[in-house]
Design a protein around this motif. Structure first.
Motif, short mmCIF file in Angstrom:
data_model
loop_
_atom_site.label_atom_id
_atom_site.label_comp_id
_atom_site.label_asym_id
_atom_site.label_seq_id
_atom_site.Cartn_x
_atom_site.Cartn_y
_atom_site.Cartn_z
N ASN A 155 0.82 -1.20 0.00
CA ASN A 155 0.00 0.00 0.00
C ASN A 155 0.86 1.26 0.00
N TYR A 156 0.58 2.17 -0.92
CA TYR A 156 1.30 3.44 -0.97
C TYR A 156 0.36 4.59 -0.63
N GLY A 157 -0.57 4.35 0.24
CA GLY A 157 -1.53 5.35 0.65
C GLY A 157 -2.95 4.84 0.46
N SER A 158 -3.88 5.48 1.15
CA SER A 158 -5.27 5.05 1.08
C SER A 158 -6.17 6.28 0.96
N ILE A 159 -7.32 6.07 0.31
CA ILE A 159 -8.33 7.11 0.18
C ILE A 159 -9.68 6.57 0.63
N GLY A 160 -10.63 7.46 0.88
CA GLY A 160 -11.97 7.04 1.30
C GLY A 160 -13.03 7.77 0.51
N PHE A 161 -14.24 7.81 1.05
CA PHE A 161 -15.32 8.56 0.41
C PHE A 161 -15.04 10.06 0.58
N GLY A 162 -15.08 10.79 -0.52
CA GLY A 162 -14.80 12.22 -0.46
C GLY A 162 -14.13 12.68 -1.74
N LYS A 163 -13.56 13.87 -1.70
CA LYS A 163 -12.93 14.48 -2.88
C LYS A 163 -11.45 14.69 -2.62
N TYR A 164 -10.62 14.33 -3.60
CA TYR A 164 -9.16 14.39 -3.45
C TYR A 164 -8.54 15.20 -4.59
N LYS A 165 -7.43 15.84 -4.25
CA LYS A 165 -6.61 16.53 -5.25
C LYS A 165 -5.36 15.69 -5.51
N ILE A 166 -5.09 15.43 -6.79
CA ILE A 166 -3.90 14.67 -7.18
C ILE A 166 -3.04 15.57 -8.07
N LYS A 167 -1.75 15.69 -7.72
CA LYS A 167 -0.83 16.54 -8.47
C LYS A 167 0.37 15.72 -8.93
N PHE A 168 0.88 16.06 -10.10
CA PHE A 168 2.03 15.38 -10.69
C PHE A 168 3.19 16.37 -10.83
N TYR A 169 4.39 15.96 -10.38
CA TYR A 169 5.55 16.83 -10.41
C TYR A 169 6.75 16.11 -11.06
N THR A 170 7.75 16.93 -11.46
CA THR A 170 8.99 16.36 -11.99
C THR A 170 10.08 16.28 -10.94
N ASP A 171 9.84 16.83 -9.74
CA ASP A 171 10.89 16.88 -8.72
C ASP A 171 10.30 16.63 -7.35
N GLU A 172 11.14 16.07 -6.47
CA GLU A 172 10.69 15.72 -5.12
C GLU A 172 10.41 16.96 -4.28
N GLU A 173 11.02 18.09 -4.61
CA GLU A 173 10.78 19.33 -3.88
C GLU A 173 9.43 19.95 -4.23
N LEU A 174 8.77 19.41 -5.26
CA LEU A 174 7.44 19.85 -5.69
C LEU A 174 7.44 21.29 -6.19
N TYR A 175 8.52 21.67 -6.89
CA TYR A 175 8.58 22.99 -7.49
C TYR A 175 7.95 23.01 -8.89
#
Length: 217
Positions: free
Chosen positions: A118-138
């Motif tokens: 498992n790399y994380g879990s979600i439930g009932f609700g709304k989620y934001k998913i973001k994609f980045y090129t760097d671990e610093e999230l710049y």
């Protein structure tokens, strides 16, 4: 020259078949991310609404927790956070960023936390998913919202797949079970994904259901 050409063709065939094999390895979870390129991608997933557990109670804590590990190693929340694996037990740490190396897959579970895969879990609700090129999230590549209503898992398919195809925007695709692959920024998607509209996989009206708002949970 012919011998060299033959070796190059064999090498290219090996690389392509290896990538296909990696891409088709089953990954546990209901939200699957597949990186189709060689460059690593970094993903964040977090709730942007009230979150309800598997019994539809107002709680970010997972109802279906994995009890095989000692309690100090469990992380039981449907907020996209997980425990970093492949470390000695005493040094495992919580991670909010999903690291996805080239030509690999990883998944998020639905209301099932701290499984070894498992790399994380979600439930009932709304989620934001973001994609980045760097671990610093710049350097953000793209983002989307994903929402689960009370009717999730009752009629339509439970799984959604995301595919990263190139290192720039307009190259992230997805599909629900039974639907064709489409871009997240397509006009009929607009980076807004909901479990009750799965395109060719079927659709229904949003089910507000019987969620329980109980702060004692």
């Amino acid at each position: 020259m012919k011998q060299l050409t033959k070796k190059l063709l064999i090498l290219l065939f090996f690389i392509s078949t290896t990538q296909i094999a990696i891409s088709n390895v089953p990954v546990p979870g209901e939200v699957i991310f597949t990186n189709r390129i060689s460059i690593p991608i970094y993903i964040t997933c977090y709730p942007i609404s009230l979150v309800f557990d598997g019994n539809k109670n107002y709680s970010v804590k997972s109802e279906h927790r994995y009890f095989a590990q000692s309690s100090n190693l469990r992380f039981d929340y449907n907020n996209g956070v997980y425990l970093l694996r492949n470390l000695p037990d005493t040094t495992r740490i919580k991670k909010t960023i999903l690291y996805l190396p080239g030509h690999t897959q990883k998944g998020l579970q639905f209301d099932l936390t701290d499984n070894e895969e498992n790399y994380g879990s979600i439930g009932f609700g709304k989620y934001k998913i973001k994609f980045y090129t760097d671990e610093e999230l710049y350097n953000i590549i793209d983002s989307l919202t994903l929402e689960y209503d009370s009717g999730y898992g009752q009629s339509l398919g439970p799984d959604i797949n995301f595919y990263f195809n190139a290192l720039y925007t307009h190259q992230i695709t997805f599909n629900w079970t039974g639907s064709t692959e489409r871009y997240i920024d397509a006009s009929d998607v607009n980076r807004t994904l909901v479990c009750w509209n799965q395109y060719e996989g079927g659709s229904r009206t949003k089910d507000l259901g019987n969620f329980t708002y109980n702060t004692s949970q």
